[in-house]
Enzyme design. Structure first.
Site, PDB file in Angstrom:
ATOM      1  N   ARG A  57      -1.469 -70.728  28.953  1.00  0.00           N
ATOM      2  CA  ARG A  57      -1.950 -69.350  29.117  1.00  0.00           C
ATOM      3  C   ARG A  57      -0.853 -68.324  28.835  1.00  0.00           C
ATOM      4  NH1 ARG A  57      -4.302 -69.442  34.227  1.00  0.00           N
ATOM      5  NH2 ARG A  57      -2.401 -68.642  35.150  1.00  0.00           N
ATOM      6  N   TYR A 110      -9.693 -42.407  22.768  1.00  0.00           N
ATOM      7  CA  TYR A 110     -10.613 -43.454  22.299  1.00  0.00           C
ATOM      8  C   TYR A 110     -11.735 -43.616  23.328  1.00  0.00           C
ATOM      9  CZ  TYR A 110     -11.952 -48.217  20.838  1.00  0.00           C
ATOM     10  OH  TYR A 110     -12.626 -49.332  20.421  1.00  0.00           O
ATOM     11  N   ASP A 182      -1.285 -44.626  23.268  1.00  0.00           N
ATOM     12  CA  ASP A 182      -2.051 -45.475  22.362  1.00  0.00           C
ATOM     13  C   ASP A 182      -1.511 -45.178  20.966  1.00  0.00           C
ATOM     14  OD1 ASP A 182      -3.869 -46.554  20.516  1.00  0.00           O
ATOM     15  OD2 ASP A 182      -5.547 -46.381  21.924  1.00  0.00           O
ATOM     16  N   LYS A 207      -6.297 -53.630  14.348  1.00  0.00           N
ATOM     17  CA  LYS A 207      -6.329 -52.724  13.204  1.00  0.00           C
ATOM     18  C   LYS A 207      -5.265 -53.128  12.170  1.00  0.00           C
ATOM     19  CE  LYS A 207      -9.529 -50.555  15.569  1.00  0.00           C
ATOM     20  NZ  LYS A 207      -9.321 -49.573  16.612  1.00  0.00           N
TER      21      LYS A 207
HETATM   22  C1  LIG Z   1      -9.902 -49.730  18.020  1.00  0.00           C
HETATM   23  C2  LIG Z   1      -9.092 -48.973  18.991  1.00  0.00           C
HETATM   24  C3  LIG Z   1      -8.832 -49.468  20.272  1.00  0.00           C
HETATM   25  C4  LIG Z   1      -9.475 -50.741  20.778  1.00  0.00           C
HETATM   26  O1  LIG Z   1      -9.115 -51.870  20.077  1.00  0.00           O
HETATM   27  P1  LIG Z   1     -10.086 -53.170  20.044  1.00  0.00           P
HETATM   28  O2  LIG Z   1      -9.206 -54.232  19.545  1.00  0.00           O
HETATM   29  O3  LIG Z   1     -11.232 -52.817  19.164  1.00  0.00           O
HETATM   30  O4  LIG Z   1     -10.516 -53.400  21.476  1.00  0.00           O
HETATM   31  C5  LIG Z   1      -8.017 -48.749  21.105  1.00  0.00           C
HETATM   32  N1  LIG Z   1      -7.486 -47.565  20.702  1.00  0.00           N
HETATM   33  C6  LIG Z   1      -7.708 -47.061  19.493  1.00  0.00           C
HETATM   34  C7  LIG Z   1      -7.075 -45.770  19.111  1.00  0.00           C
HETATM   35  C8  LIG Z   1      -8.516 -47.733  18.596  1.00  0.00           C
HETATM   36  O5  LIG Z   1      -8.766 -47.199  17.394  1.00  0.00           O
END
Ligand SMILES: *Cc1c(COP(=O)(O)O)cnc(C)c1O
Length: 394
Positions: A57, A110, A182, A207
């Site tokens: 884990r 977000y 973020d 992303k």
């Molecule tokens: C897509 C996104 C997230 C979440 O990511 P996931 O892997 O889809 O859970 C968080 N913050 C931003 C700015 C995003 O574009």
């Protein structure tokens, strides 16, 4: 493979998190699928317990290599991998907040992160207050003795407001709060968040880090001071990622700067073209000189590594129906959520109703474009025929 502080970014991208030269074998780390890790002796068992090499884990070679690479690229002291970008956000907030605490969130955050604050955090007695993302140093007026976290996301989701992170961080730190960012849009190479005052930097690795639209993952990068606290909560919540997914994400890292250079170049040309269309009011792409937020982007972000995600604001004369025609008409732009893969995407968007404080600024039809790695002349031709469909609907 060891890297040095003096190594340039492309070298770090190529070499960080690689198996040591003295170990003969594959260039890349092994994918070790494991729950149980075996120990030769009780002494070895005791030495490993409580650490990050005692049980599956806590990750195996490919996950630990990815963590090391992300730390090297962003200048963090510790990295923790989670099952999605959203779980990186929620794990960090749960690690840093307790009942009675106050959290400051940008109104442009977000949306699923906002939903987490409004539901689970509220149920736990943690108060979230939304602030205008353009507030800058005036955030000082909102800080309370109970404010533990000031969250930033620059640029904001869908509306791309650039935040004055150093000014916000200075006010937050003076009041004893920590700054969580973020940093997904910037990627680990698009800015130096820890030098601008950020304490915890979160990525939806889903992303650009993964970069191929095939893995869900989050990363939490921390300063030394906060790593212990975030790690404790992370461990208690049982977060883990698969070794195969970590391997794919690390493979994505190797081409991050090369991909971003093309995303940026294509995005610049698309933004230029969009700005010439009479139905377009603004293009929200901070790396472009004509975009809102460009001055802050230029001050705080790396000039070479911008991504391909931008917002498109239409004039009042363009209803959402016409935008939907454009979206349906494009051939190379897929319709879908997420972004950061090699391919182009398009999404209709309206933001007036999803904001508490700043919705009045977005009483307009919008779209979000992710500019991929295709030949840009093909993307422009595709948009051209999409705009023809939009015009036919006016
Ligand atoms: C897509 C996104 C997230 C979440 O990511 P996931 O892997 O889809 O859970 C968080 N913050 C931003 C700015 C995003 O574009």
């Amino acid at each position: 493979m060891s890297t040095h502080d003096t190594d340039h970014l492309h070298t770090l991208i190529t070499h960080s998190g690689r198996p040591d030269k003295s170990v003969t074998g594959a260039v890349n780390p092994h994918v070790v699928r494991a729950s149980t890790i075996q120990f030769p002796t009780t002494a070895a068992l005791y030495a490993a317990s409580g650490g990050r090499h005692a049980y599956g884990r806590h990750g195996t070679e490919s996950a630990h290599s990815l963590e090391a690479a992300l730390c090297a690229l962003e200048g963090a002291q510790g990295c923790l991998l989670t099952s999605s970008g959203l779980s990186a956000v929620t794990t960090t907030l749960l690690a840093l907040l307790s009942p009675g605490d106050h959290l400051l969130m940008p109104d442009s955050v977000y949306q699923p992160a906002r939903h987490f604050c409004d539901t689970l955090l509220t149920r736990m007695g943690i108060e979230t207050e939304y602030y205008d993302p353009l507030i800058g140093a005036d955030i000082a007026r909102l800080l309370r003795p109970t404010t533990r976290v000031v969250y930033v996301e620059t640029p904001g989701t869908h509306t791309f407001e650039m935040q004055d992170v150093p000014a916000i961080a200075a006010a937050a730190h003076a009041a004893g709060a920590v700054v969580v960012s973020d940093s997904t849009w910037a990627t680990p190479i698009g800015w130096r968040p820890f030098e601008l005052g950020v304490d915890v930097s979160i990525h939806a690795a889903t992303k650009y880090i993964v970069g191929h639209s095939d893995v869900m993952m989050g990363a939490i990068l921390c300063t030394e001071a906060l790593y212990g606290k975030v790690y404790q909560a992370y461990r208690e919540m049982g977060q883990a990622v698969s070794p195969d997914d970590a391997y794919l994400a690390l493979r994505g890292v190797r081409t991050l700067s090369a991909r971003l250079a093309v995303h940026r170049e294509n995005a610049r040309k698309v933004a230029d073209w969009l700005l010439q269309q009479p139905e377009v009011a603004t293009v929200l792409y901070p790396p472009h000189e004509a975009s809102p937020g460009h001055a802050l982007w230029k001050r705080d972000f790396h000039p070479d590594y911008a991504c391909g995600l931008m917002g498109l604001v239409f004039k009042d004369t363009v209803p959402m129906d016409a935008v939907n025609r454009l979206v349906d008409q494009t051939r190379l732009f897929a319709i879908g959520y997420s972004w950061g893969g090699y391919e182009s995407l398009i999404l209709p968007s309206t933001q007036a109703r999803s904001r508490e404080l700043t919705g009045h600024r977005w009483n307009c039809s919008m779209a979000r474009l992710h500019i991929g790695l295709e030949a840009v002349e093909d993307l422009l031709a595709d948009l051209q025929q999409g705009f023809a469909a939009l015009r036919a609907a006016l």
